[in-house]
Design a protein around this motif. Structure first.
Motif, PDB file in Angstrom:
ATOM      1  N   TYR A  32       0.822  -1.219   0.000  1.00  0.00           N
ATOM      2  CA  TYR A  32       0.000   0.000   0.000  1.00  0.00           C
ATOM      3  C   TYR A  32       0.853   1.265   0.000  1.00  0.00           C
ATOM      4  O   TYR A  32       0.336   2.372   0.027  1.00  0.00           O
ATOM      5  CB  TYR A  32      -0.938   0.002   1.219  1.00  0.00           C
ATOM      6  CG  TYR A  32      -0.236  -0.269   2.529  1.00  0.00           C
ATOM      7  CD1 TYR A  32       0.510   0.715   3.147  1.00  0.00           C
ATOM      8  CD2 TYR A  32      -0.289  -1.525   3.124  1.00  0.00           C
ATOM      9  CE1 TYR A  32       1.190   0.468   4.330  1.00  0.00           C
ATOM     10  CE2 TYR A  32       0.377  -1.781   4.306  1.00  0.00           C
ATOM     11  CZ  TYR A  32       1.110  -0.776   4.892  1.00  0.00           C
ATOM     12  OH  TYR A  32       1.786  -1.024   6.060  1.00  0.00           O
ATOM     13  N   THR A  70      11.486   9.958  10.325  1.00  0.00           N
ATOM     14  CA  THR A  70      10.816   8.912   9.564  1.00  0.00           C
ATOM     15  C   THR A  70      11.488   8.764   8.202  1.00  0.00           C
ATOM     16  O   THR A  70      12.592   9.255   7.986  1.00  0.00           O
ATOM     17  CB  THR A  70       9.304   9.243   9.478  1.00  0.00           C
ATOM     18  OG1 THR A  70       8.648   8.230   8.720  1.00  0.00           O
ATOM     19  CG2 THR A  70       9.031  10.587   8.840  1.00  0.00           C
ATOM     20  N   GLY A  72      10.566   6.826   3.995  1.00  0.00           N
ATOM     21  CA  GLY A  72      11.443   5.675   3.890  1.00  0.00           C
ATOM     22  C   GLY A  72      11.627   4.983   5.228  1.00  0.00           C
ATOM     23  O   GLY A  72      10.835   5.139   6.127  1.00  0.00           O
ATOM     24  N   GLU A  73      12.668   4.214   5.322  1.00  0.00           N
ATOM     25  CA  GLU A  73      12.972   3.605   6.612  1.00  0.00           C
ATOM     26  C   GLU A  73      14.162   4.371   7.202  1.00  0.00           C
ATOM     27  O   GLU A  73      15.284   4.276   6.683  1.00  0.00           O
ATOM     28  CB  GLU A  73      13.274   2.113   6.432  1.00  0.00           C
ATOM     29  CG  GLU A  73      13.827   1.428   7.666  1.00  0.00           C
ATOM     30  CD  GLU A  73      13.032   1.732   8.949  1.00  0.00           C
ATOM     31  OE1 GLU A  73      11.801   1.769   8.910  1.00  0.00           O
ATOM     32  OE2 GLU A  73      13.663   1.968   9.998  1.00  0.00           O
ATOM     33  N   THR A 102       9.610   6.770  13.641  1.00  0.00           N
ATOM     34  CA  THR A 102       8.676   5.769  13.129  1.00  0.00           C
ATOM     35  C   THR A 102       9.492   4.832  12.259  1.00  0.00           C
ATOM     36  O   THR A 102      10.192   5.279  11.355  1.00  0.00           O
ATOM     37  CB  THR A 102       7.561   6.438  12.285  1.00  0.00           C
ATOM     38  OG1 THR A 102       6.869   7.368  13.111  1.00  0.00           O
ATOM     39  CG2 THR A 102       6.577   5.414  11.771  1.00  0.00           C
ATOM     40  N   THR A 103       9.401   3.557  12.550  1.00  0.00           N
ATOM     41  CA  THR A 103      10.277   2.596  11.879  1.00  0.00           C
ATOM     42  C   THR A 103       9.514   1.309  11.565  1.00  0.00           C
ATOM     43  O   THR A 103       8.509   1.008  12.211  1.00  0.00           O
ATOM     44  CB  THR A 103      11.498   2.265  12.782  1.00  0.00           C
ATOM     45  OG1 THR A 103      12.258   1.206  12.191  1.00  0.00           O
ATOM     46  CG2 THR A 103      11.092   1.853  14.183  1.00  0.00           C
ATOM     47  N   ASN A 104      10.029   0.564  10.596  1.00  0.00           N
ATOM     48  CA  ASN A 104       9.423  -0.746  10.343  1.00  0.00           C
ATOM     49  C   ASN A 104      10.028  -1.802  11.264  1.00  0.00           C
ATOM     50  O   ASN A 104       9.626  -2.957  11.231  1.00  0.00           O
ATOM     51  CB  ASN A 104       9.547  -1.145   8.863  1.00  0.00           C
ATOM     52  CG  ASN A 104      10.996  -1.327   8.419  1.00  0.00           C
ATOM     53  OD1 ASN A 104      11.883  -1.623   9.221  1.00  0.00           O
ATOM     54  ND2 ASN A 104      11.236  -1.178   7.122  1.00  0.00           N
ATOM     55  N   SER A 126       5.769   0.040  12.796  1.00  0.00           N
ATOM     56  CA  SER A 126       4.664  -0.298  11.901  1.00  0.00           C
ATOM     57  C   SER A 126       4.617  -1.809  11.731  1.00  0.00           C
ATOM     58  O   SER A 126       5.613  -2.417  11.339  1.00  0.00           O
ATOM     59  CB  SER A 126       4.869   0.375  10.548  1.00  0.00           C
ATOM     60  OG  SER A 126       5.053   1.761  10.744  1.00  0.00           O
ATOM     61  N   VAL A 166      -1.861  -0.579   9.929  1.00  0.00           N
ATOM     62  CA  VAL A 166      -2.734  -0.077   8.868  1.00  0.00           C
ATOM     63  C   VAL A 166      -3.904  -1.060   8.735  1.00  0.00           C
ATOM     64  O   VAL A 166      -3.694  -2.270   8.590  1.00  0.00           O
ATOM     65  CB  VAL A 166      -1.973   0.054   7.523  1.00  0.00           C
ATOM     66  CG1 VAL A 166      -2.925   0.475   6.401  1.00  0.00           C
ATOM     67  CG2 VAL A 166      -0.843   1.066   7.643  1.00  0.00           C
ATOM     68  N   MET A 196      -4.610   4.970   3.212  1.00  0.00           N
ATOM     69  CA  MET A 196      -4.752   6.085   2.279  1.00  0.00           C
ATOM     70  C   MET A 196      -4.553   5.573   0.862  1.00  0.00           C
ATOM     71  O   MET A 196      -3.837   4.604   0.638  1.00  0.00           O
ATOM     72  CB  MET A 196      -3.701   7.157   2.568  1.00  0.00           C
ATOM     73  CG  MET A 196      -3.972   7.889   3.852  1.00  0.00           C
ATOM     74  SD  MET A 196      -3.104   9.444   3.854  1.00  0.00           S
ATOM     75  CE  MET A 196      -1.536   8.948   4.485  1.00  0.00           C
ATOM     76  N   MET A 198      -2.847   5.214  -1.991  1.00  0.00           N
ATOM     77  CA  MET A 198      -1.541   5.435  -2.613  1.00  0.00           C
ATOM     78  C   MET A 198      -0.823   4.111  -2.774  1.00  0.00           C
ATOM     79  O   MET A 198      -1.399   3.060  -2.567  1.00  0.00           O
ATOM     80  CB  MET A 198      -0.715   6.366  -1.740  1.00  0.00           C
ATOM     81  CG  MET A 198      -0.743   5.969  -0.284  1.00  0.00           C
ATOM     82  SD  MET A 198       0.361   6.912   0.709  1.00  0.00           S
ATOM     83  CE  MET A 198       1.876   6.064   0.397  1.00  0.00           C
ATOM     84  N   GLY A 335       7.056  10.204   4.899  1.00  0.00           N
ATOM     85  CA  GLY A 335       6.868   9.197   5.922  1.00  0.00           C
ATOM     86  C   GLY A 335       5.493   9.207   6.516  1.00  0.00           C
ATOM     87  O   GLY A 335       5.259   8.704   7.608  1.00  0.00           O
TER      88      GLY A 335
END
Ligand code: SAM
Length: 336
Positions: A32, A70, A72-73, A102-104, A126, A166, A196, A198, A335
């Motif tokens: 997404y 944020t 990207g990563e 904010t990170t994966n 996330s 999400v 969202m 995108m 981000g």
């Protein structure tokens, strides 16, 4: 510090929250969010680590108290710990109240302790599913155990973890209670984000996956007693408490504009574009003034001029964003 008068927009909202994207690159390819084969920006387009420091320092001098990093990563940006180490001085001086990211989670196993050492106290991770196979599918390149180890490392380093999920119809609907229970057990905060329009999705998938948070909330209310909390962060999150567990759960509906009146935030992309509002295209280039002189006078002037144009609210046009792919570029640099 260069500046004296703090940033206040034309609607008397002080600008105290800055979100900065430090890279457009990511080691995941969430369906997404990004296409599987992305063309990333050439290095010279990105703000250097020194420029990022100057930029954030200028904003802090102008009254920003909360800084969220944020991408990207963010943790795949080479040398990023140098930047975090640099920001520590603003925490120590008391000018900056919070430094967060904010990170994966993919790199947290390595970076959680160094981040904590820099004064980071909270991270948003996330994570849309707790199922290995589904995780691999939604992130395309990600592996769940690596992220879970990262989250564990964050906890071991004393960082408070907030899980950002999400909400995707037909994908993690069946995990609503599983994820909520897991967060309660592990002591993580939890926020759901409405998807969202995108990323690299066909129009059909997009519509198929849209799971309005009001429906998600109603499902949650079948099992828990939800109490609305008055708490606001100036952003698009609303919070409830689940009375049975005491958990605080957030809901982020990015496309609504019910939070504009208290909006205290702006965002800067990894190329130094300042967006004054998520839902509008107006932006200001901060890279040129950064590069024009070693002195910050031009930069501060550009920031002030831009904030004077911050709109009262956003009027998010769903259809417009899907056509041009604008949102995709905008988001991947900012981000979300
Ligand atoms: N790589 C980091 C991460 O994964 O958190 C930071 C960047 S990521 C773009 C920031 C947040 O935006 C993530 O929580 C991600 O799930 C969310 N996001 C990305 N695309 C989205 C979309 N189409 N709708 C809603 N949230 C989205």
């Amino acid at each position: 510090m260069t500046a004296i008068a703090p940033l206040v927009d034309p609607f008397a909202r002080p600008i105290q929250y800055l979100r900065v994207s430090v890279t457009d690159r990511c080691d995941f390819r969430c369906t997404y969010c990004m296409a599987e084969h992305m063309t990333f920006l050439p290095k010279k387009e990105l703000l250097s680590l020194e420029e990022l420091d100057r930029l954030c320092t200028a904003f802090i001098g102008l009254g920003v108290e909360k800084l969220r990093i944020t991408g990207g990563e963010p943790l795949v940006r080479k040398g990023i710990m140098t930047f975090f180490e640099g920001m520590t001085r603003h925490l120590q001086s008391g000018a900056l109240r919070e430094l967060t990211l904010t990170t994966n989670g993919s790199q947290l196993e390595r970076f959680a302790q160094p981040l904590a050492d820099c004064g980071v106290r909270r991270v948003n991770v996330s994570l849309d599913t707790l199922d290995d196979e589904k995780f691999a599918r939604i992130t395309r390149w990600g592996r769940l155990p690596q992220v879970l180890r990262g989250i564990e490392a964050a906890r071991a380093a004393g960082l408070r973890v907030k899980i950002n999920v999400v909400a995707l119809k037909g994908f993690n609907e069946d995990e609503l209670f599983g994820i909520t229970d897991w967060c309660a057990r592990e002591g993580h905060d939890l926020t759901f984000i409405e998807v969202m329009p995108m990323g690299d999705m066909s129009e059909e998938t997009r519509l198929d996956q849209y799971w309005p948070l009001k429906d998600l909330r109603a499902r949650l209310a079948e099992r828990f007693t939800l109490t609305d909390l008055a708490e606001r962060t100036g952003g698009p999150a609303r919070y409830v408490r689940l009375e049975e567990t005491g958990q605080k759960v957030g809901f982020i509906t990015p496309l609504t504009h019910n939070f504009c009146e208290s909006c205290n935030r702006v965002r800067v992309t990894c190329t130094g574009e300042l967006f004054m509002c998520l839902g509008q295209e107006d932006k200001a280039d901060l890279r040129a003034p950064l590069r024009a002189s070693a002195d910050d006078a031009l930069l501060v002037e550009a920031i002030r001029d831009a904030i004077a144009r911050k709109p009262k609210g956003h009027d998010f046009d769903y259809s417009r964003q899907t056509v041009s792919g604008q949102m995709s570029r905008h988001m991947s640099h900012t981000g979300g």
